[in-house]
Design a protein around this motif. Structure first.
Motif, PDB file in Angstrom:
ATOM      1  N   PRO A  88       0.801  -1.233   0.000  1.00 13.26           N
ATOM      2  CA  PRO A  88       0.000   0.000   0.000  1.00 13.26           C
ATOM      3  C   PRO A  88       0.827   1.273   0.000  1.00 13.26           C
ATOM      4  O   PRO A  88       0.356   2.308  -0.487  1.00 13.26           O
ATOM      5  N   ASP A  89       2.059   1.244   0.555  1.00  9.34           N
ATOM      6  CA  ASP A  89       2.887   2.444   0.563  1.00  9.34           C
ATOM      7  C   ASP A  89       3.755   2.554  -0.691  1.00  9.34           C
ATOM      8  O   ASP A  89       4.586   3.471  -0.786  1.00  9.34           O
ATOM      9  N   SER A  90       3.587   1.639  -1.629  1.00 13.11           N
ATOM     10  CA  SER A  90       4.275   1.648  -2.931  1.00 13.11           C
ATOM     11  C   SER A  90       5.779   1.455  -2.829  1.00 13.11           C
ATOM     12  O   SER A  90       6.485   1.628  -3.822  1.00 13.11           O
ATOM     13  N   LYS A  91       6.299   1.066  -1.696  1.00 15.50           N
ATOM     14  CA  LYS A  91       7.737   0.895  -1.550  1.00 15.50           C
ATOM     15  C   LYS A  91       8.220  -0.492  -1.957  1.00 15.50           C
ATOM     16  O   LYS A  91       9.397  -0.676  -2.263  1.00 15.50           O
ATOM     17  N   HIS A  92       7.346  -1.475  -1.944  1.00  7.51           N
ATOM     18  CA  HIS A  92       7.738  -2.839  -2.267  1.00  7.51           C
ATOM     19  C   HIS A  92       6.665  -3.481  -3.147  1.00  7.51           C
ATOM     20  O   HIS A  92       5.520  -3.013  -3.196  1.00  7.51           O
ATOM     21  N   PHE A  93       7.063  -4.542  -3.793  1.00  3.36           N
ATOM     22  CA  PHE A  93       6.099  -5.447  -4.405  1.00  3.36           C
ATOM     23  C   PHE A  93       6.612  -6.873  -4.191  1.00  3.36           C
ATOM     24  O   PHE A  93       7.823  -7.120  -4.123  1.00  3.36           O
ATOM     25  N   ALA A  94       5.669  -7.786  -4.056  1.00  6.40           N
ATOM     26  CA  ALA A  94       5.979  -9.182  -3.774  1.00  6.40           C
ATOM     27  C   ALA A  94       5.370 -10.059  -4.852  1.00  6.40           C
ATOM     28  O   ALA A  94       4.311  -9.736  -5.411  1.00  6.40           O
ATOM     29  N   LEU A  95       6.021 -11.160  -5.131  1.00  8.67           N
ATOM     30  CA  LEU A  95       5.527 -12.111  -6.124  1.00  8.67           C
ATOM     31  C   LEU A  95       5.767 -13.534  -5.636  1.00  8.67           C
ATOM     32  O   LEU A  95       6.695 -13.810  -4.871  1.00  8.67           O
ATOM     33  N   THR A  96       4.893 -14.419  -6.074  1.00 12.19           N
ATOM     34  CA  THR A  96       5.001 -15.832  -5.722  1.00 12.19           C
ATOM     35  C   THR A  96       5.763 -16.566  -6.815  1.00 12.19           C
ATOM     36  O   THR A  96       5.507 -16.370  -8.002  1.00 12.19           O
ATOM     37  N   LYS A  97       6.700 -17.405  -6.391  1.00 10.34           N
ATOM     38  CA  LYS A  97       7.492 -18.187  -7.333  1.00 10.34           C
ATOM     39  C   LYS A  97       7.789 -19.538  -6.701  1.00 10.34           C
ATOM     40  O   LYS A  97       8.480 -19.609  -5.677  1.00 10.34           O
ATOM     41  N   GLU A  98       7.209 -20.570  -7.271  1.00  8.39           N
ATOM     42  CA  GLU A  98       7.300 -21.919  -6.726  1.00  8.39           C
ATOM     43  C   GLU A  98       6.826 -21.904  -5.269  1.00  8.39           C
ATOM     44  O   GLU A  98       5.728 -21.434  -4.986  1.00  8.39           O
ATOM     45  N   ASP A  99       7.639 -22.383  -4.311  1.00 11.38           N
ATOM     46  CA  ASP A  99       7.210 -22.418  -2.916  1.00 11.38           C
ATOM     47  C   ASP A  99       7.767 -21.256  -2.111  1.00 11.38           C
ATOM     48  O   ASP A  99       7.778 -21.291  -0.872  1.00 11.38           O
ATOM     49  N   ASN A 100       8.227 -20.190  -2.804  1.00  8.86           N
ATOM     50  CA  ASN A 100       8.793 -19.019  -2.132  1.00  8.86           C
ATOM     51  C   ASN A 100       8.040 -17.758  -2.533  1.00  8.86           C
ATOM     52  O   ASN A 100       7.290 -17.734  -3.514  1.00  8.86           O
ATOM     53  N   VAL A 101       8.285 -16.704  -1.743  1.00  6.60           N
ATOM     54  CA  VAL A 101       7.767 -15.372  -2.051  1.00  6.60           C
ATOM     55  C   VAL A 101       8.947 -14.420  -2.083  1.00  6.60           C
ATOM     56  O   VAL A 101       9.734 -14.361  -1.123  1.00  6.60           O
ATOM     57  N   PHE A 102       9.081 -13.667  -3.178  1.00  2.00           N
ATOM     58  CA  PHE A 102      10.195 -12.742  -3.348  1.00  2.00           C
ATOM     59  C   PHE A 102       9.673 -11.312  -3.187  1.00  2.00           C
ATOM     60  O   PHE A 102       8.669 -10.943  -3.813  1.00  2.00           O
ATOM     61  N   VAL A 103      10.346 -10.547  -2.366  1.00 10.87           N
ATOM     62  CA  VAL A 103       9.973  -9.155  -2.107  1.00 10.87           C
ATOM     63  C   VAL A 103      11.034  -8.257  -2.731  1.00 10.87           C
ATOM     64  O   VAL A 103      12.230  -8.390  -2.443  1.00 10.87           O
ATOM     65  N   TYR A 104      10.582  -7.347  -3.619  1.00 14.65           N
ATOM     66  CA  TYR A 104      11.461  -6.419  -4.313  1.00 14.65           C
ATOM     67  C   TYR A 104      11.130  -4.992  -3.902  1.00 14.65           C
ATOM     68  O   TYR A 104      10.003  -4.691  -3.488  1.00 14.65           O
ATOM     69  N   LYS A 105      12.120  -4.121  -4.050  1.00 10.92           N
ATOM     70  CA  LYS A 105      11.893  -2.692  -3.856  1.00 10.92           C
ATOM     71  C   LYS A 105      11.269  -2.119  -5.128  1.00 10.92           C
ATOM     72  O   LYS A 105      11.708  -2.434  -6.235  1.00 10.92           O
ATOM     73  N   SER A 106      10.281  -1.260  -4.943  1.00 11.94           N
ATOM     74  CA  SER A 106       9.641  -0.642  -6.100  1.00 11.94           C
ATOM     75  C   SER A 106      10.475   0.522  -6.587  1.00 11.94           C
ATOM     76  O   SER A 106      10.917   1.358  -5.785  1.00 11.94           O
ATOM     77  N   PRO A 107      10.729   0.620  -7.879  1.00 10.51           N
ATOM     78  CA  PRO A 107      11.467   1.779  -8.391  1.00 10.51           C
ATOM     79  C   PRO A 107      10.588   3.019  -8.362  1.00 10.51           C
ATOM     80  O   PRO A 107       9.404   2.966  -8.639  1.00 10.51           O
ATOM     81  N   GLY A 108      11.206   4.141  -7.999  1.00 10.61           N
ATOM     82  CA  GLY A 108      10.443   5.381  -7.985  1.00 10.61           C
ATOM     83  C   GLY A 108      10.746   6.221  -6.759  1.00 10.61           C
ATOM     84  O   GLY A 108      11.571   5.866  -5.906  1.00 10.61           O
ATOM     85  N   PRO A 109      10.060   7.357  -6.652  1.00 12.96           N
ATOM     86  CA  PRO A 109      10.354   8.283  -5.542  1.00 12.96           C
ATOM     87  C   PRO A 109       9.944   7.760  -4.179  1.00 12.96           C
ATOM     88  O   PRO A 109      10.433   8.238  -3.162  1.00 12.96           O
ATOM     89  N   TYR A 110       9.023   6.777  -4.129  1.00  8.86           N
ATOM     90  CA  TYR A 110       8.573   6.298  -2.830  1.00  8.86           C
ATOM     91  C   TYR A 110       9.664   5.531  -2.096  1.00  8.86           C
ATOM     92  O   TYR A 110       9.724   5.540  -0.884  1.00  8.86           O
ATOM     93  N   SER A 111      10.511   4.851  -2.835  1.00  8.28           N
ATOM     94  CA  SER A 111      11.551   4.064  -2.195  1.00  8.28           C
ATOM     95  C   SER A 111      12.928   4.693  -2.337  1.00  8.28           C
ATOM     96  O   SER A 111      13.916   4.114  -1.885  1.00  8.28           O
ATOM     97  N   ASN A 112      12.988   5.892  -3.008  1.00  7.60           N
ATOM     98  CA  ASN A 112      14.268   6.580  -3.229  1.00  7.60           C
ATOM     99  C   ASN A 112      15.263   5.677  -3.954  1.00  7.60           C
ATOM    100  O   ASN A 112      16.467   5.744  -3.722  1.00  7.60           O
ATOM    101  N   ASP A 113      14.753   4.823  -4.793  1.00  3.63           N
ATOM    102  CA  ASP A 113      15.608   3.899  -5.528  1.00  3.63           C
ATOM    103  C   ASP A 113      15.009   3.713  -6.914  1.00  3.63           C
ATOM    104  O   ASP A 113      13.882   3.265  -7.048  1.00  3.63           O
TER     105      ASP A 113
END
Length: 929
Positions: free
Chosen positions: A106-131
């Protein structure tokens, strides 16, 4: 003629497979359509397709909370970062695994995705994450014993709930908390389809594929989470006995207290199941098996919607799961469901039917209801003004599409078999379609009904249909009976039967010359025949072809006809002498890929490639051709050379896209595509078969072009393909294309001429520079009083450009009267020149007619709305005035009655007073006497 055609839109296919999402404002639906993504604007009632294309079909998409960044995942696991501002793919990431769910925090700083039996959390590109790095992995969440299927974020963006096929839900945290550790919620009997948090709470719901809803309550709130290293649980914990079915109330308020290193007591987060609901009780369908396939939850209204494999969806009020609505969309599975931001609209997607619905559940009405051809398109035709497109499909339906909005507004279901041909009458008021059911049906576009049906003396499968320039004579060719049938649209009777072909009739076409009644037909008997439709049983000598004839079309002047053959050639014949005047060999241009089940090479397979559809340009100099390939070719007929070739798709989800098969798919047992699949551990009914349901389609479609047409406006052409109806249009504004440009002509010099009020000179210079923004700037500064004079002095060479600019601007401009003044002056001053060169000006005039009629319809709707609103307000005002008039009359009547009573009393009083005075006077007189 310019050939800078670019892909502009996709009609006929609104949903293929994958997730549906709403934009943050809730007014636009984003739908994956194969390897493309379409946007449906519900407020403006328009659709557009993003100019991006992936190598495989999109299956999972997610939109950032600010509505700027879109993440789309293909079926082979490639992730695309797409900007909705620039409409481009910013970055790609290959995972080589299937991804079932992806969500932004909800704060637009991360996004998560399901892959096989794991969940990967990435930083969202843009001003919200300063990255601004494309994909930076921050954390991997493990613990599931099977593939993860769904995920959701809490409102604080620090807690993540993940559902899996192992029938459990796991709660993870991005940060370290003293009183939090990974929680595993079980007790379900089927794989988890959805999991959702409540608003500003850690309480959650889990929904399984068997229709079971579990309500989970957390022991602490979001505010009670304390940052720090997790506290290790004590070695000996008190065993809490719980009975899931009978004694749920005993475990609601269980709270586990632990101590940290400093001895402070910490309230640890635990979950207890407070309720369990079964949705099968709400569906009365005991005959067939069904499963829950899609679900969504709206946090503000606490409404849960669930879709099932039998087309039924339920609306439930949580947490008690009380039923609000139970309705059925169709008999096919619902793949995707999504609420909009306000919770008023719900989007449904059914991949088997290609159906996209947006339903307003409070008023129980459809906001959007679109469905493509279920089994693919077979033919198309433009209306004379280019505002409508009619398509016929293998599902026996005829659909009409609006070229401005991209939506289908009427569907005809009268045919009983596949539609093989379709065309408009010259006045654009009737659509004619032929079918394998042996009928030609006429549909009225004023009342939207099938008003006439044309049949043959004996049952025949009709393969094509055309209408002559007068709009009265209809012709259709037989597929199993080798005859050509002619009907009269006015009388509805069969006029003539033309016999002579010894094979199936592939195509028929009337001459494009309005004064000619000639008819051309090609057949599998390797002949081209030219008939005179107005003379009984009269045919010219048959023209022998080198191979079987597939398609035929007339040159716009009606003096030549072109035929496509099974050997991949396009042959052009002179109509008067029947001599061959041109040959185009397109076999090398129609390269075909190797199919997964093919035993021959792609080179050998390309020898069978051919053109199945032909269409001339408006000036007759070029021909558009497409067929059994992924390429569309434009040839110069006179020079017999290839001018441009369009690749309609790069989608590897179709078959025959590559010339060689990937070695990864080859094993010692052969191609993996031919090896049977054992899905979900179930054995197949028959050995050697790939699909358990023998009636379902289990093979990949091959890319084909079955129909091509230039728009009457000359600005676009459409192609009926395996993906749908692809529209390619001229977008010359992105290309610098000057006309008779001189070194002295610059934007600065043009603006100086405008300041000196030399409008004629500045307008000609702007057309030479050919920049639309600059032309508009000059054009709209010209006074209305100078229009007729400028049109008279305008060089005749620029009339075409001037009319073309006006026709394009009429689609979006607000200065209607100003542009109509220009149109009137041009037609008055140069009408004879336009008439003499009608072939050149006809597409431009069609464009102007289309845009002016569209403006007229829009203004008519606004005027009707205003008229009815004013009438309503006047009626309401009259009603109020009448009520106000009635009230004073009643009050006046009451006042008059009261006044009368007062008058009566006063008269009584005065008479009494006068009697008393008389008595007093009499007594005084007596006393005096």
């Amino acid at each position: 003629m310019k050939f800078s055609f670019q892909f502009s839109n996709l009609y006929g296919t609104v949903y293929r497979n994958g997730d549906l999402i709403f934009t943050p404002d809730g007014n636009t639906v984003i739908s994956p359509v194969g390897n493309k993504i379409s946007l449906f604007h519900l407020k403006n009632h328009k659709s557009e397709t993003l100019p991006i294309e992936s190598r495989y079909n999109y299956t999972t998409i997610a939109l950032s909370p600010n509505g700027v960044t879109l993440i789309a995942v293909t079926e082979d696991g490639e992730i695309h970062l797409i900007s909705l501002i620039s409409r481009t793919v910013l970055h790609r990431l290959r995972t080589n695994r299937e991804i079932l769910s992806i969500k932004f925090s909800p704060d637009s700083k991360h996004f998560a995705l399901t892959k096989e039996d794991n969940v990967f959390v990435y930083k969202s590109p843009g001003p919200y994450s300063n990255d601004y790095s494309p994909f930076v992995m921050e954390k991997i969440l493990k613990g599931a014993y099977d593939d993860t299927t769904c995920l959701t974020w809490s409102d604080c963006s620090r807690i993540l709930a993940v559902g899996a096929k192992d029938m459990t839900v796991r709660i993870y945290s991005l940060d370290k908390f003293k009183n939090f550790s990974v929680c595993s919620l079980g007790g379900m009997t089927d794989p988890v389809v959805g999991v959702f948090f409540e608003s500003n709470s850690l309480d959650c719901y889990s929904i399984s594929g068997g229709g079971q809803i579990s309500v989970w309550e957390s022991s602490i709130d979001v505010e009670s989470l304390e940052l720090g290293d997790p506290v290790k649980p004590p070695k000996k914990r008190k065993k809490v006995e719980e009975d899931e079915e009978d004694d749920l109330e005993e475990n609601k308020d269980v709270e586990v207290l632990e101590s940290d290193e400093k001895g402070n007591e910490v309230s640890r987060l635990i979950y207890t199941r407070s309720a369990r609901h079964f949705l099968r009780n709400h569906i009365e369908d005991g005959k067939s098996r069904f499963s829950l396939t899609a679900t969504d939850f709206h946090q503000k209204t606490k409404i849960l919607v669930t879709g099932f494999s039998n087309g039924i969806f339920l609306l439930l009020s949580m947490p008690d799961a009380s039923l609000i609505h139970s309705l059925a969309i169709s008999e096919q599975s619902i793949k995707s469901i999504r609420f909009n931001a306000s919770g008023d609209w719900i989007a449904f997607g059914c991949p088997q039917l290609g159906q996209l619905l947006v339903w307003e559940w409070q008023s129980e009405t459809y906001v959007l209801k679109q469905q493509g051809h279920a089994n693919g398109m077979t033919s198309l035709s433009y209306s004379p003004d280019g505002s409508l497109v009619a398509t016929g499909g293998a599902d026996a339906k005829v659909k009409l599409w609006n070229t401005s909005s991209g939506f289908c507004f009427i569907t005809f279901h009268e045919h009983e078999s596949s539609v093989t041909g379709i065309c408009f009458t010259p006045n654009g008021k009737v659509v004619l379609s032929s079918s394998l059911d042996g009928t030609v049906r006429a549909f009225d576009l004023a009342r939207y009904r099938n008003f006439k049906t044309f049949t043959t003396p004996r049952p025949v499968q009709l393969s094509c249909v055309r209408v002559d320039s007068s709009g009265d004579l209809i012709v259709a060719g037989g597929q199993d009976v080798f005859e050509i049938y002619l009907w009269s649209l006015t009388t509805g009777r069969l006029v003539d039967v033309l016999a002579g072909h010894e094979g199936p009739v592939s195509a028929v076409s009337f001459s494009s010359n309005p004064t000619s009644s000639q008819l051309a037909s090609v057949s599998w008997d390797k002949t081209l025949k030219i008939w005179d439709a107005l003379e009984n049983n009269s045919s010219r000598e048959a023209v022998q072809l080198v191979s079987e004839g597939i398609g035929v079309c007339w040159r716009p002047d009606g003096l030549a006809v072109s035929v496509s053959t099974l050997t991949g050639q396009i042959l052009t014949f002179d109509v008067k002498s029947s001599a061959q005047i041109g040959t185009i060999s397109g076999k090398n241009d129609l390269k075909m890929g190797k199919g997964e089940s093919d035993k021959i090479s792609s080179k050998k397979k390309s020898e069978t490639a051919h053109f199945s559809s032909l269409c001339y340009s408006a000036d007759g100099s070029c021909i558009l051709a497409g067929g059994t390939s992924k390429f569309i070719c434009i040839y110069n007929v006179l020079e017999q050379i290839l001018l441009k070739k369009f690749e309609i798709t790069q989608n590897r989800s179709f078959d025959c896209m590559d010339e060689t098969i990937n070695r990864r798919k080859m094993t010692e047992f052969g191609n993996m595509a031919l090896v049977e699949d054992r899905e979900d551990g179930h054995a197949l009914k028959l050995p050697g078969t790939k699909a358990r349901d023998m009636s379902s389609r289990s093979i990949k479609l091959e890319v084909r072009v079955s129909g091509l047409r230039f728009s009457p406006t000359g600005r676009s052409f459409s192609a009926v393909t395996s993906e749908g109806l692809l529209v390619y249009s001229l977008d010359r504004h992105l290309v610098f294309d000057p006309f008779l440009l001189e070194t002295k002509i610059t934007p600065v010099s043009i603006r100086k001429d405008i300041q000196r009020k030399e409008f004629g000179k500045s307008l000609v210079a702007a057309f030479k520079l050919n920049e639309k923004s600059l032309i508009r700037e000059v054009f709209e500064q010209i006074p209305v009083s100078d229009v007729s004079l400028l049109v008279t002095e305008m060089p005749i060479l620029f009339i075409t450009q001037l009319l073309n600019y006006i026709g394009e601007e009429m689609e979006e401009t607000k200065h209607l009267e100003f542009y109509l003044k220009w149109c009137q002056s041009i037609l008055l001053q140069h009408g004879s020149y336009i008439k003499d060169n009608s072939n050149e000006f006809m597409p431009i005039l069609n464009l102007m007619v289309k845009n002016i009629s569209q403006k007229s319809n829009n203004l008519g709707q606004v005027c009707d709305h205003n008229k009815f609103t004013i009438k309503y307000l006047l009626r309401v005002g009259e009603k109020k005035d009448s009520e106000e008039e009635e009230k004073p009359e009643e009050e006046d009547a009451v006042e008059e009655v009261e006044d009368e009573e007062e008058d009566v009393d006063m008269e009584g009083l005065t008479s009494k007073w006068s009697d008393d005075d008389d008595d007093n006077n009499e007594s005084e007189d007596e006393d005096s006497n």
